[in-house]
Design an enzyme around this catalytic site. Structure first.
Site, mmCIF file in Angstrom:
data_model
loop_
_atom_site.group_PDB
_atom_site.id
_atom_site.type_symbol
_atom_site.label_atom_id
_atom_site.label_comp_id
_atom_site.label_asym_id
_atom_site.label_seq_id
_atom_site.Cartn_x
_atom_site.Cartn_y
_atom_site.Cartn_z
ATOM 1 N N SER A 1 -5.365 3.236 14.085
ATOM 2 C CA SER A 1 -4.465 3.186 15.244
ATOM 3 C C SER A 1 -4.823 4.228 16.287
ATOM 4 O O SER A 1 -4.417 4.120 17.448
ATOM 5 C CB SER A 1 -3.010 3.374 14.794
ATOM 6 N N ASN B 1 -5.785 6.325 11.096
ATOM 7 C CA ASN B 1 -7.034 6.559 11.815
ATOM 8 C C ASN B 1 -7.397 5.375 12.698
ATOM 9 O O ASN B 1 -7.855 5.542 13.835
ATOM 10 C CB ASN B 1 -8.154 6.823 10.799
ATOM 11 N N THR C 1 -8.793 2.721 7.596
ATOM 12 C CA THR C 1 -8.100 1.535 8.079
ATOM 13 C C THR C 1 -6.615 1.777 8.319
ATOM 14 O O THR C 1 -5.891 0.848 8.681
ATOM 15 C CB THR C 1 -8.248 0.378 7.068
ATOM 16 N N ASN D 1 -5.357 8.892 1.879
ATOM 17 C CA ASN D 1 -5.722 8.313 3.173
ATOM 18 C C ASN D 1 -6.143 9.334 4.219
ATOM 19 O O ASN D 1 -7.241 9.286 4.745
ATOM 20 C CB ASN D 1 -4.559 7.492 3.732
ATOM 21 N N GLU D 2 -5.239 10.238 4.551
ATOM 22 C CA GLU D 2 -5.527 11.178 5.636
ATOM 23 C C GLU D 2 -4.604 12.381 5.589
ATOM 24 O O GLU D 2 -3.541 12.357 4.963
ATOM 25 C CB GLU D 2 -5.407 10.506 7.010
ATOM 26 N N ASP E 1 0.825 -1.209 0.000
ATOM 27 C CA ASP E 1 0.000 0.000 0.000
ATOM 28 C C ASP E 1 0.860 1.261 0.000
ATOM 29 O O ASP E 1 0.482 2.278 -0.578
ATOM 30 C CB ASP E 1 -0.933 -0.002 1.214
ATOM 31 N N GLY E 2 2.022 1.197 0.648
ATOM 32 C CA GLY E 2 2.929 2.352 0.636
ATOM 33 C C GLY E 2 3.431 2.661 -0.760
ATOM 34 O O GLY E 2 3.568 3.833 -1.137
#
Length: 256
Positions: A161, A159, A156, A117-118, A45-46
């Protein structure tokens, strides 16, 4: 079809990228790292996030395919052992899944940062006080290490964590989660994650920022004296190519 390859950089992923290049060229696909139509991300994913930011100015014309060199990731449809199956599916019909990015606007610098993602505004050296408004209405004053605003795909990630909620696939939302909030009898905040509709706009106000970092996906920006940040869903979208059924439930189960 024009294609580009982005790999994680380890020997196994690089070897797989070379093998995939030869097989794609054998079916008359042409490698074009500058103006591709399909981008194959080999790693995890990275690697997918890195590829998205590498081609962020071309998202209207490119689509991403993920090959995971470990276990199946959230943004990857195939494992390394399934590469031949993927090549057979390339001749069939493709479906596209679109995900809107989230953006942070720094009006004083006329700067816009975008992430899949964020976006996090945080300080690790001292308490960060943020006045949070939503759609122009004051919501709360947050004291702690910062704020995380995530998208549905990002629910997922970091967030999670932070004890944020996992959001089902396909929903257009923003999720506001505090990072290490401080609470006592004179000060308290919602503390729970707030999942809101995607049309909301979040505004953060604080003192001039110096020891603060704005993290967006795997990148970061250090504000230099800014006091305002506006966070909202972007009009820009990422497109993922799906050549076979995509099970979000199965991906969730891989988390635990």
């Amino acid at each position: 079809m024009r294609f580009a390859l982005v790999d994680r950089g380890d020997i196994h992923s690089q070897r797989l990228a070379c093998e995939l290049r030869k097989k794609l060229e054998a079916i008359t696909w042409q490698e074009d790292a500058e103006y591709p139509e399909r981008i194959f991300c080999i790693g995890g994913d990275g690697t997918m996030l890195r590829a998205i930011h590498e081609y962020i100015d071309q998202l209207d014309t490119v689509a991403f395919i993920g090959i995971h060199t470990g276990t199946l990731g959230f943004f990857t449809d195939f494992t390394a052992d399934e590469m031949d199956e993927m090549l057979q599916l390339l001749a069939g019909d493709a479906k596209f899944e679109e995900c809107r990015l989230v953006e942070a606007v720094f009006p004083e610098k006329d700067l816009v940062l975008r992430a899949l993602n964020e976006i996090r505004l945080e300080s690790i050296t001292k308490t960060l006080t943020l006045d949070v408004s939503i759609d122009g209405e004051f919501f709360e004053r947050s004291n702690g290490s910062g704020i995380c605003v995530s998208t549905q795909p990002g629910s997922t990630g970091i967030n999670r964590s932070l004890n944020g909620a996992i959001v089902d696939d396909g929903l257009s939302i923003l999720q506001l989660t505090e990072i290490m909030p401080i609470a006592h009898h004179n000060h308290h905040t919602l503390r729970n994650p707030y999942v809101m509709k995607g049309s909301r706009t979040i505004e953060l106000k604080t003192k001039p920022m110096h020891d603060v970092v704005c993290s967006y996906d795997n990148l970061k920006y250090k504000p230099d004296g800014e006091t305002d940040v506006i966070i909202r869903l972007s009009k820009q979208k990422v497109r993922f190519v799906r050549y076979r059924p995509y099970s979000y439930i199965r991906r969730l189960k891989n988390l635990y």
